[in-house]
Design a protein around this motif. Structure first.
Motif, short mmCIF file in Angstrom:
data_model
loop_
_atom_site.label_atom_id
_atom_site.label_comp_id
_atom_site.label_asym_id
_atom_site.label_seq_id
_atom_site.Cartn_x
_atom_site.Cartn_y
_atom_site.Cartn_z
N SER A 1 -8.18 0.46 -0.40
CA SER A 1 -7.56 -0.66 0.32
C SER A 1 -6.96 -0.21 1.63
O SER A 1 -7.10 -0.89 2.66
N ALA A 2 -6.29 0.93 1.61
CA ALA A 2 -5.67 1.45 2.82
C ALA A 2 -6.71 1.74 3.90
O ALA A 2 -6.54 1.38 5.07
N ARG B 1 1.19 3.84 -3.03
CA ARG B 1 0.78 5.21 -2.71
C ARG B 1 1.83 6.22 -3.17
O ARG B 1 1.51 7.32 -3.62
N THR C 1 0.83 -1.20 0.00
CA THR C 1 0.00 0.00 0.00
C THR C 1 0.87 1.26 0.00
O THR C 1 0.61 2.21 -0.75
N VAL D 1 -5.81 2.00 -4.21
CA VAL D 1 -4.88 1.96 -3.08
C VAL D 1 -5.45 2.72 -1.90
O VAL D 1 -5.28 2.31 -0.74
#
Length: 262
Positions: free
Chosen positions: A228-229, A216, A212, A225
């Motif tokens: 997901s983070a 990023r 991640t 991303v």
């Protein structure tokens, strides 16, 4: 609905290409509808089971389910690992944000795992049939895992391919443990598999943070991303804070993992 059903065939994995609205189950309404069916189905089965005896973990349905999920996730893991190895010789991390050259089998592995996440909704059904308590983290993970995978496919995230290998390995270990329980394996085997699950989940957490952060930095415009983070940080926060006793966060995470496996 004009889905290209041929994209489901493993024999055509090399020709796979994610196209919103054309690839089966790629529409957002599928996600929303699955959540409604998930919660509605669990509530209905709970109502049905209220006056009935719970089923044993050795019930044929549970044995077959755990065995089939173990086999399918192992196939996804081997396919993903082979594909990743094949692409290492072409500077995998050089593709960064928009890997349009990486299609076919590379993203078919993510797609296969995306489809399997809908099948894992049956994990909750097994808990209901066995009249086990369902923790909030269980609901949260099962609900948002398909969304994360959908975002990887829609965003053509190359890091999704690496994440699938790790995720599938964790699920292989987890369903191997469940399968062992359903077959009443020896306590030594059960303990070994439980430790293996906890270890692989720890690796998954660390790898998820690394991938991640890396994505990023190189792909700040990527929507997958960020999603997901947010979800992964929320899951970690829930896992750490679920136990209000004054224990270390690592101990809480370990307790949480073991509680989910029992």
């Amino acid at each position: 609905m004009s889905w290209d059903w041929y994209q489901l065939l493993p024999t055509r994995a090399d020709e796979f290409k994610w196209i919103y609205g054309r690839t089966p189950l790629s529409n957002m309404w599928v996600l929303y509808g699955s959540w409604l069916l998930y919660f509605g189905g669990v509530i209905y089965v709970r109502w049905i089971m209220a006056e009935r005896r719970r089923i044993d973990r050795g019930h044929p349905f549970i044995v077959i389910y755990n065995g089939s999920m173990l086999l399918t996730h192992f196939c996804v893991w081997t396919t993903g690992a082979w594909t990743m190895y094949h692409h290492l010789d072409i500077s995998f991390f050089d593709y960064h944000c928009h890997p349009y050259q990486l299609r076919g089998r590379f993203f078919y592995g993510i797609f296969a795992c995306y489809l399997l996440r809908y099948c894992t909704f049956l994990d909750t059904l097994v808990l209901v049939l066995r009249k086990k308590p369902i923790q909030f983290l269980h609901w949260y993970q099962h609900m948002f895992a398909p969304l994360i995978l959908w975002s990887w496919l829609d965003d053509q995230s190359i890091f999704g391919g690496a994440a699938i290998i790790i995720m599938s390995l964790v699920l292989v270990a987890r369903y191997a443990y469940y399968f062992c329980l359903s077959l009443s394996c020896g306590p030594h085997v059960q303990t070994t598999l439980k430790v293996l699950v906890i270890m692989t989940e720890s690796v998954q957490t660390a790898a998820g943070l690394f991938l991640t952060a890396y994505q990023r930095v190189h792909c700040p415009q990527s929507s997958s991303v960020l999603l997901s983070a947010c979800i992964n940080i929320t899951i970690a926060s829930i896992a750490i804070t679920y136990d209000q006793k004054p224990t270390a966060p690592v101990t809480r995470l370990r307790r949480k993992s073991m509680a989910q496996l029992d």
